[in-house]
Design a protein around this motif. Structure first.
Motif, mmCIF file in Angstrom:
data_model
loop_
_atom_site.group_PDB
_atom_site.id
_atom_site.type_symbol
_atom_site.label_atom_id
_atom_site.label_comp_id
_atom_site.label_asym_id
_atom_site.label_seq_id
_atom_site.Cartn_x
_atom_site.Cartn_y
_atom_site.Cartn_z
ATOM 1 N N GLY A 110 0.813 -1.215 0.000
ATOM 2 C CA GLY A 110 0.000 0.000 0.000
ATOM 3 C C GLY A 110 0.846 1.264 0.000
ATOM 4 O O GLY A 110 0.525 2.252 -0.654
ATOM 5 N N TYR A 111 1.940 1.215 0.720
ATOM 6 C CA TYR A 111 2.837 2.375 0.774
ATOM 7 C C TYR A 111 3.481 2.607 -0.586
ATOM 8 O O TYR A 111 3.573 3.745 -1.057
ATOM 9 C CB TYR A 111 3.907 2.151 1.849
ATOM 10 N N LEU A 112 3.905 1.529 -1.239
ATOM 11 C CA LEU A 112 4.519 1.671 -2.558
ATOM 12 C C LEU A 112 3.514 2.231 -3.565
ATOM 13 O O LEU A 112 3.856 3.033 -4.414
ATOM 14 C CB LEU A 112 5.075 0.321 -3.032
ATOM 15 N N GLN A 113 2.245 1.784 -3.453
ATOM 16 C CA GLN A 113 1.204 2.314 -4.337
ATOM 17 C C GLN A 113 1.083 3.824 -4.135
ATOM 18 O O GLN A 113 0.969 4.602 -5.091
ATOM 19 C CB GLN A 113 -0.162 1.668 -4.020
ATOM 20 N N ARG A 114 1.075 4.238 -2.866
ATOM 21 C CA ARG A 114 0.933 5.654 -2.547
ATOM 22 C C ARG A 114 2.147 6.442 -3.051
ATOM 23 O O ARG A 114 2.038 7.538 -3.574
ATOM 24 C CB ARG A 114 0.767 5.822 -1.032
ATOM 25 N N ALA A 115 3.337 5.841 -2.892
ATOM 26 C CA ALA A 115 4.559 6.506 -3.344
ATOM 27 C C ALA A 115 4.531 6.704 -4.858
ATOM 28 O O ALA A 115 4.889 7.769 -5.373
ATOM 29 C CB ALA A 115 5.791 5.701 -2.935
ATOM 30 N N LYS A 116 4.072 5.685 -5.555
ATOM 31 C CA LYS A 116 4.002 5.779 -7.023
ATOM 32 C C LYS A 116 3.023 6.875 -7.438
ATOM 33 O O LYS A 116 3.302 7.667 -8.346
ATOM 34 C CB LYS A 116 3.581 4.425 -7.600
ATOM 35 N N ALA A 117 1.883 6.945 -6.768
ATOM 36 C CA ALA A 117 0.882 7.975 -7.079
ATOM 37 C C ALA A 117 1.431 9.367 -6.775
ATOM 38 O O ALA A 117 1.162 10.333 -7.500
ATOM 39 C CB ALA A 117 -0.396 7.720 -6.293
ATOM 40 N N THR A 118 2.210 9.477 -5.717
ATOM 41 C CA THR A 118 2.808 10.757 -5.344
ATOM 42 C C THR A 118 3.818 11.204 -6.396
ATOM 43 O O THR A 118 3.847 12.371 -6.793
ATOM 44 C CB THR A 118 3.490 10.632 -3.962
ATOM 45 N N VAL A 119 4.626 10.268 -6.857
ATOM 46 C CA VAL A 119 5.600 10.572 -7.911
ATOM 47 C C VAL A 119 4.868 11.029 -9.175
ATOM 48 O O VAL A 119 5.263 11.995 -9.837
ATOM 49 C CB VAL A 119 6.482 9.334 -8.198
ATOM 50 N N GLU A 120 3.778 10.349 -9.492
ATOM 51 C CA GLU A 120 3.008 10.729 -10.683
ATOM 52 C C GLU A 120 2.476 12.152 -10.548
ATOM 53 O O GLU A 120 2.469 12.928 -11.511
ATOM 54 C CB GLU A 120 1.839 9.760 -10.899
ATOM 55 N N SER A 121 2.056 12.513 -9.349
ATOM 56 C CA SER A 121 1.529 13.851 -9.112
ATOM 57 C C SER A 121 2.605 14.919 -9.308
ATOM 58 O O SER A 121 2.315 16.020 -9.782
ATOM 59 C CB SER A 121 0.948 13.920 -7.701
ATOM 60 N N ILE A 122 3.839 14.605 -8.941
ATOM 61 C CA ILE A 122 4.933 15.561 -9.122
ATOM 62 C C ILE A 122 5.218 15.741 -10.616
ATOM 63 O O ILE A 122 5.424 16.859 -11.098
ATOM 64 C CB ILE A 122 6.201 15.091 -8.384
#
Lengths: 263, 186
Positions: free
Chosen positions: A47-59
């Motif tokens: 779940g954390y990796l999913q969130r990290a990936k989404a955060t990177v996409e947002s940047i």
């Protein structure tokens, strides 16, 4: 706003890869597997990796939304993370998942919630997506003939920079590219044809390398690449007048393949 | 009277077709987009550090990395996909969206950070406003380090220097077209 499509597509194709492997162990994995996966050393929290990936996409892909503010006015609002807010969001996610570092690693790079670790995860993954995106654009058939080469240049200053000129010399030898060496030694430019093997050699050189023929070539590196036009490439001895230019031999399509293996 | 015969051979069409094969509109636009992307990246990298010379967040180098090119038969586009760049260029109000106030860094330690980066910080209300502070010396509770000032919003003036001048962008594009057409014709 026109999104950076190639960077987004490359990031989107990456499969989440929970792993208990440390950095050294991850380096042993096939570079293609690493390239097609979103992971962090010794991080098994899916779940954390999913969130990290989404955060990177947002940047990489800030968007615009239309909202109504407290005064009833319709306003356009930019939406997306920056490195500081990304760090906060990921730290909150770890807290929500109940993560607590062991005492002996708290505050260190092994602590998933430390500033150093969060900054590294965000910066590395943003730049890997952007680097891949630029690599695809640079090697497009419409571009290669006009811009047959790339130059390794410094985008970010460092207090203790790596010796990139020495790396260039070594990698030019590994790649058997004397023109690339001469471009630096005679003209002061770390430049090579896009088809040169030096770019993969740079990505493979050293324990701090990331395994890709595009930047970032090493962890926390401030170096990047820029297109070199035909006139400069000719002046620096990389290509003869009228000589046809070739793109990289790297399989660009593999940057968008989804990987379903797990490590 | 003798007639004068003139025969006109069309040698222009084959040359134009050859030129079109070598330099299609899409390829011309690819060249323009790449040239302007380089110009914009170089410009962003030249914008330098923050005015107070606090530890850099590498905002402009990051913006340079986020600068991408796109092209088609019809157009060439260069985009900077990083939050904050358009705000600096166009100016305008920055207001809190998900919190009650903005946190404006007022010390080098706070620059590029959020309040959550300082878990032991706390709020202090003064006559001059509200601040997020932390104790410099935990043992003695002496001396407060002021980290952020809270604000309901700030207004930024537009800064056209964020991008290269339009004349420079146009000159880059035109030079690129001329250079590539010349190369295709030679």
């Amino acid at each position: 706003m026109t999104p950076f499509q190639q960077a987004l597509q490359h990031l989107g194709a990456k499969a989440i890869l929970p792993t208990s492997l440390d950095s050294a162990g991850l380096r042993q994995l096939d570079a293609g597997l690493r390239r097609q996966s979103f992971f962090s050393a010794e991080t098994v929290l899916d779940g954390y990796l999913q969130r990290a990936k989404a955060t990177v996409e947002s940047i990489i892909n800030p968007t615009e939304e239309t909202r109504v503010n407290d005064q009833g006015e319709t306003v356009s609002v930019a939406v997306g993370y920056n490195p500081a807010s990304a760090r906060e969001a990921l730290r909150n996610e770890l807290a929500r998942l109940g993560y607590a570092p062991a005492e002996d690693i708290a505050g260190t790079i092994k602590d998933l919630s430390s500033d150093a670790r969060l900054n590294l995860v965000v910066k590395t993954n943003v730049e890997l997506a952007q680097g891949a995106g630029h690599f695809v654009q640079q090697n497009d058939s419409d571009v290669v003939e006009l811009y047959p080469a790339l130059e390794l240049v410094r985008f970010e200053q460092r207090d203790q920079p790596r010796d990139w000129e020495q790396r260039w010399r070594i990698c030019a030898a590994i790649a058997n590219d004397p023109q690339a060496l001469a471009a630096m030694e005679l003209h002061g430019h770390m430049a090579a044809l896009k088809s040169s093997a030096i770019w993969q050699a740079l990505g493979d050189y050293g324990d701090d390398s990331l395994g890709n023929p595009y930047p970032p070539f090493a962890f926390n590196s401030g170096m990047w690449t820029q297109d070199v036009g035909r006139a400069d490439a000719t002046a620096w001895g990389l290509v003869s007048p009228g000589q046809r230019a070739a793109a990289t031999g790297f399989d660009l399509g593999s940057l968008f393949l989804q990987n379903r293996r797990r490590a | 009277m003798n007639a004068i015969t003139m025969r006109i051979t069309d040698s222009a069409t084959p040359a134009l077709e050859l030129l079109r094969d070598k330099m299609s509109p899409k390829k011309l636009h690819a060249g323009i987009a790449t040239a302007v992307k380089r110009l914009v990246q170089a410009h962003l990298l030249g914008l330098g550090r923050n005015k107070r010379n606090w530890p850099t967040t590498n905002f402009w180098p990051r913006a340079a990395k986020s600068t991408s090119a796109d092209w088609s038969e019809e157009s060439a586009t260069v985009s900077i996909n990083q939050i904050g760049v358009a705000q600096r260029y166009y100016g305008g109000w920055i207001k809190p969206q998900t919190r009650r106030a903005l946190t404006i860094p007022i010390s080098p330690e706070a620059y590029g950070k959020t309040a959550s980066d300082f878990p032991e910080a706390f709020l202090v209300n003064t006559k001059k406003g509200a601040y997020i502070v932390q104790r410099e010396n935990k043992r003695t509770n002496a001396h407060l380090q002021f980290l952020f000032k809270l604000s309901k919003g700030v207004y930024q003036d537009p800064d056209p220097n964020v991008l290269p001048a339009e004349t420079a962008i146009a000159a880059t594009a035109i030079n690129e077209v001329e250079r590539n057409l010349e190369a295709a014709l030679s």
